[in-house]
Design a protein around this motif. Structure first.
Motif, mmCIF file in Angstrom:
data_model
loop_
_atom_site.group_PDB
_atom_site.id
_atom_site.type_symbol
_atom_site.label_atom_id
_atom_site.label_comp_id
_atom_site.label_asym_id
_atom_site.label_seq_id
_atom_site.Cartn_x
_atom_site.Cartn_y
_atom_site.Cartn_z
ATOM 1 N N THR A 429 0.800 -1.231 0.000
ATOM 2 C CA THR A 429 0.000 0.000 0.000
ATOM 3 C C THR A 429 0.829 1.275 0.000
ATOM 4 N N GLN A 430 2.144 1.166 0.321
ATOM 5 C CA GLN A 430 2.951 2.376 0.349
ATOM 6 C C GLN A 430 4.428 2.039 0.207
ATOM 7 N N ASP A 431 5.194 3.037 -0.248
ATOM 8 C CA ASP A 431 6.642 2.914 -0.324
ATOM 9 C C ASP A 431 7.235 2.987 1.077
ATOM 10 N N LEU A 432 8.382 2.352 1.245
ATOM 11 C CA LEU A 432 9.148 2.496 2.476
ATOM 12 C C LEU A 432 10.188 3.589 2.290
ATOM 13 N N ALA A 433 10.377 4.405 3.292
ATOM 14 C CA ALA A 433 11.438 5.410 3.251
ATOM 15 C C ALA A 433 12.793 4.720 3.366
ATOM 16 N N ASP A 434 13.804 5.270 2.708
ATOM 17 C CA ASP A 434 15.143 4.687 2.809
ATOM 18 C C ASP A 434 15.606 4.701 4.259
ATOM 19 N N PRO A 435 16.165 3.595 4.742
ATOM 20 C CA PRO A 435 16.775 3.624 6.068
ATOM 21 C C PRO A 435 18.119 4.339 5.993
ATOM 22 N N ALA A 498 4.394 5.967 -5.223
ATOM 23 C CA ALA A 498 3.944 7.350 -5.069
ATOM 24 C C ALA A 498 3.987 8.130 -6.368
ATOM 25 N N ASP A 499 4.958 7.863 -7.238
ATOM 26 C CA ASP A 499 5.046 8.623 -8.480
ATOM 27 C C ASP A 499 4.543 7.844 -9.696
ATOM 28 N N GLY A 500 3.965 6.660 -9.459
ATOM 29 C CA GLY A 500 3.358 5.911 -10.540
ATOM 30 C C GLY A 500 4.322 5.153 -11.425
ATOM 31 N N THR A 501 5.608 5.083 -11.040
ATOM 32 C CA THR A 501 6.569 4.337 -11.853
ATOM 33 C C THR A 501 6.649 2.870 -11.449
ATOM 34 N N LEU A 502 5.951 2.494 -10.392
ATOM 35 C CA LEU A 502 5.862 1.112 -9.933
ATOM 36 C C LEU A 502 4.395 0.708 -9.952
ATOM 37 N N LYS A 569 7.154 0.475 -14.531
ATOM 38 C CA LYS A 569 6.449 0.892 -15.743
ATOM 39 C C LYS A 569 7.464 1.340 -16.791
ATOM 40 N N THR A 570 7.044 1.306 -18.052
ATOM 41 C CA THR A 570 7.950 1.638 -19.144
ATOM 42 C C THR A 570 7.498 2.888 -19.884
ATOM 43 N N ASP A 571 8.413 3.430 -20.695
ATOM 44 C CA ASP A 571 8.052 4.511 -21.605
ATOM 45 C C ASP A 571 7.499 3.906 -22.900
ATOM 46 N N SER A 572 7.231 4.747 -23.885
ATOM 47 C CA SER A 572 6.608 4.267 -25.121
ATOM 48 C C SER A 572 7.539 3.398 -25.958
ATOM 49 N N ASP A 573 8.839 3.393 -25.620
ATOM 50 C CA ASP A 573 9.782 2.488 -26.292
ATOM 51 C C ASP A 573 9.811 1.113 -25.630
ATOM 52 N N GLY A 574 9.252 1.021 -24.421
ATOM 53 C CA GLY A 574 9.321 -0.229 -23.676
ATOM 54 C C GLY A 574 10.466 -0.290 -22.696
ATOM 55 N N ASN A 575 11.208 0.805 -22.538
ATOM 56 C CA ASN A 575 12.301 0.857 -21.573
ATOM 57 C C ASN A 575 11.800 1.441 -20.250
ATOM 58 N N ASP A 576 12.364 0.968 -19.146
ATOM 59 C CA ASP A 576 11.897 1.366 -17.825
ATOM 60 C C ASP A 576 12.028 2.865 -17.619
ATOM 61 N N VAL A 577 11.037 3.444 -16.958
ATOM 62 C CA VAL A 577 11.033 4.881 -16.699
ATOM 63 C C VAL A 577 11.967 5.231 -15.546
ATOM 64 N N ALA A 578 11.929 4.455 -14.475
ATOM 65 C CA ALA A 578 12.684 4.779 -13.265
ATOM 66 C C ALA A 578 14.025 4.052 -13.253
ATOM 67 N N GLY A 579 14.876 4.467 -12.290
ATOM 68 C CA GLY A 579 16.126 3.773 -12.065
ATOM 69 C C GLY A 579 17.320 4.465 -12.687
ATOM 70 N N ILE A 580 18.466 3.796 -12.595
ATOM 71 C CA ILE A 580 19.695 4.265 -13.216
ATOM 72 C C ILE A 580 19.716 3.781 -14.661
ATOM 73 N N LYS A 581 19.845 4.707 -15.582
ATOM 74 C CA LYS A 581 19.851 4.349 -16.997
ATOM 75 C C LYS A 581 21.274 4.455 -17.534
ATOM 76 N N VAL A 582 21.803 3.325 -17.994
ATOM 77 C CA VAL A 582 23.112 3.353 -18.637
ATOM 78 C C VAL A 582 22.968 4.045 -19.991
ATOM 79 N N PRO A 583 24.063 4.446 -20.624
ATOM 80 C CA PRO A 583 23.948 5.153 -21.900
ATOM 81 C C PRO A 583 23.106 4.435 -22.943
ATOM 82 N N ASP A 584 23.153 3.113 -22.985
ATOM 83 C CA ASP A 584 22.366 2.374 -23.976
ATOM 84 C C ASP A 584 20.867 2.512 -23.739
#
Length: 686
Positions: A429-435, A498-502, A569-584
């Motif tokens: 039901t909710q995100d956990l705050a970083d410890p 909270a931001d809809g990326t999960l 969740k992904t963008d319209s290309d099918g790649n993940d919206v959130a996280g660390i994105k490598v150059p590729d």
């Protein structure tokens, strides 16, 4: 970090004092160095000098009555020596500066993955179980920085070819108080990758070769199929350690799922692997000699120990923290920091009777083994299904021995390992705050590790070749800075509710994933059930005996409760919206996914487990329109080769500014894009 000028006198004095302190109950009692010699061909690293390789065997023991060891299942039923302690021994492998005073007084420790070392790509080497023989010693990551590298066995099921430097452990067998064999239910999940295998080796010997009434063998082609019972006339024991199909010579069907439940005997005390990791690293850090006076090869040198793990050993260290093993018998911290790669929220099928620590569950793999069990998060949470309250860091917080942690994982861990439970509450039901002691990072669109972008294997699409190692190296430096001088690491980068990326694995349109011609999307992800392993499970004894079909098992009210889990969740290309994105992924030439489906010939569309996908973009608009591909073509995105390389260069600068890419890795990341575009003749320069 201190400069490489040797150890302070106070540190040496502390180490000597520790050596002559009253003996602790659990300890390394003996080390035998069987091989010692030059490493890396004798190359000398600037400011550090030459390295040497030490290979050997260590012996240890634990007091089963100690509160620091009593949680090890069946340790009280293992054979005891004259001191009343339980013994074990394991292989070790060390790479260290010849002159430790020139090193950085830090250890990178890796508990091997099923006996094998996996740090090679992270260390910029080709890998292998003898990393001292690398043909490119100067191109490494760790040795030029003065790190000592240590590996030791913890898993009895690992390979046994010690000539190839596998790191194994020898464990005692638990017995009843009267010396007779302990018996109990055991379970094997069997999938063969070929159609030529006629027998299967059991993980534990069968209690009886003549009484087959309590044994059951089933078969199904796909995970959701009803299992068919193979009658007792259709299989037999070859011996106590293996089974075969009848008539003789019948092969197991490739990719089909067989499940075998039977009464086994003689469980090994696998939880001692946790104590072996604790006591070995404590010995290297704090002791001067073993019990017989043999010198600790790192005596007085170790100021910090960081772990690097890939996959299964990360789940080992999840349990290591949960059981409180980062506190040694003298109350001291063992590991200062942990860099966990693709382990996520699961524990390990280890500290249980008849456990199989080489197993790990995915959506079509190794079902019903106890690893995805509460608590999932480091923080203390309340389980809405059982009412229990717990967290993985509870014990180390109480003893002030917690390691800092950088938890890094791929999108695959969300789809097949329920990784969202790492950072949401169990009710979903909710995100956990970083410890304060941990940060979390999704490597966007990655599969479980680095795949082969030129082959499909058992899957429908090409493997996912994204490479997280440059980011892992940057985070390892950040971990050291965090532990050494308190410099905070890069902030967590994960999908969130909270931001809809999960989100739940909803229909394709709701996930954002495009409808790509020739690409099947089913929304398949693992379901995290609260399974009923029997009334004695909390004491480490599983009494589960899977029935003839899987459907009734999961329909059983005792096994039907589910923890909500989510995927990126992904963008319209099918790649993940959130996280660390490598150059590729920031400047893509393809869609990359953390999930994949099996080809029909290999049991599809069941999941293709740890694999992901690479689905290249069309080269031109004409190609895209001819294929009815909704994703923009390479030419439409970037126009020219120069424009693409400019965008890639900007992505690299962005990662460097975020401390997610080292200067020394930037050029290789830039030229990798150049090679990819030119090899595919995707763009022309204008």
């Amino acid at each position: 970090m201190e400069t490489r000028k040797g150890l302070k006198p106070a540190l040496v004095a502390a180490a000597v004092a520790a050596a002559f302190a009253a003996p602790v109950e659990a300890r390394i009692t003996k080390i035998e160095i069987t091989s010692r010699g030059p490493a890396f061909g004798g190359v000398e690293f600037p400011g550090v000098g030459a390295y040497e390789r030490l290979v050997g065997v260590a012996s240890g023991e634990v007091n089963p009555a100690s509160s620091n060891n009593s949680m090890i299942v069946d340790v009280n039923l293992a054979p005891k020596n004259a001191r009343g302690n339980v013994e074990y021994k394991f292989d070790f492998y060390i790479l260290k500066p010849v002159d430790l005073s020139k090193g950085n007084h830090r250890v990178m420790y890796e508990p091997p993955n099923r006996g094998g070392k996996t740090f090679g790509p992270f260390n910029r080497t080709t890998g292998g179980n003898d990393p001292s023989s690398t043909t490119n010693p100067l191109g490494q990551f760790l040795a030029p920085r003065g790190y000592t590298m240590v590996f030791s066995g913890w898993d009895k099921a690992a390979g046994t070819n010690t000539a190839n430097f596998n790191a194994t452990i020898t464990l005692p067998i638990a017995k009843n108080a009267d010396g007779t064999s302990i018996t109990g239910p055991s379970y094997e999940y069997i999938v063969m990758g070929n159609a030529t295998t006629t027998s299967y080796n059991l993980n534990y010997p069968a209690a009886s070769l003549t009484d087959k009434s309590a044994a059951k063998l089933t078969r199904r082609a796909r995970i959701d199929d009803a299992a068919t019972v193979i009658p007792a006339t259709g299989w037999d024991f070859v011996d106590a350690n293996s089974i075969k199909l009848l008539p003789d010579g019948t092969t197991f069907a490739a990719n089909d799922i067989y499940e075998f439940s039977y009464v086994a005997k003689d469980p090994t005390v696998n939880g001692l692997g946790l104590a072996a990791v604790r006591d070995w690293n404590s010995f290297l850090r704090f002791n001067v000699t073993d019990d017989s006076g043999t010198a600790n090869p790192l005596a007085g040198d170790v100021q910090k120990i960081y772990t690097y793990v890939l996959s299964q050993p990360g789940r080992l260290l999840n349990d290591f923290r949960y059981y409180g093993f980062n506190q040694d018998e003298s109350g001291r911290k063992v590991f200062d920091g942990m860099l966990q790669w693709i382990a996520a929220a699961d524990g390990l099928n280890l500290n249980l009777r008849f456990s199989q620590p080489q197993r790990t569950q995915r959506n079509r793999q190794d079902q019903l083994y106890a690893e995805g069990i509460f608590p999932f998060a480091h923080q203390s949470t309340t389980d809405p299904l059982t009412g229990k309250t717990a967290g993985r860091y509870d014990k180390c917080l109480a003893s002030n021995t917690c390691p800092l942690a950088l938890e890094v994982y791929s999108a695959n861990e969300y789809w097949v390992k329920a990784a969202s439970l790492f950072h949401t509450n169990p009710a979903g039901t909710q995100d956990l705050a970083d410890p304060p002691y941990a940060r979390y990072y999704l490597m966007s669109s990655h599969q479980h590790g680095t795949g082969n972008g030129t082959a499909r294997g058992s899957c429908q699409q090409l493997g996912n070749p994204l490479n997280a190692n440059p980011t892992l190296r940057a985070l390892f430096i950040a971990l050291d800075q965090w532990a050494t001088n308190g410099t905070a690491p890069p902030p967590s980068a994960i999908p969130r509710l909270a931001d809809g990326t999960l989100a739940a694995a909803m229909p394709q349109s709701g996930m954002g994933f495009p409808n790509i011609p020739g690409v099947q999307y089913t929304g398949l992800k693992s379901t995290r059930f609260l399974l009923n392993y029997g009334p004695q499970f909390d004491s480490g004894i599983m009494t589960i005996n899977p029935p003839a079909t899987v459907a009734p098992f999961f329909d059983n009210p005792a096994n039907g409760k589910i923890y909500p889990t989510f995927v990126p969740k992904t963008d319209s290309d099918g790649n993940d919206v959130a996280g660390i994105k490598v150059p590729d992924v920031m400047v893509p030439l393809a869609t990359y996914t953390g999930w994949s489906l099996r080809a029909a010939a290999n049991g599809g569309p069941d999941g293709c487990e740890g694999s992901g996908q690479m689905i290249p973009f069309a080269k031109t608009r004409a190609d895209r329109e001819a294929a009815a591909d909704p994703r923009l073509s390479v030419a439409e995105r970037y126009g020219t080769f120069g424009q693409y390389m400019y965008a890639r260069g900007n992505s690299i600068v962005q990662l460097m500014n975020q401390r997610l890419l080292l200067d020394e890795d930037a050029y290789a990341e830039y030229t990798a894009g150049l090679a990819a575009v030119r090899a595919g003749s995707l763009l022309k320069d204008e």
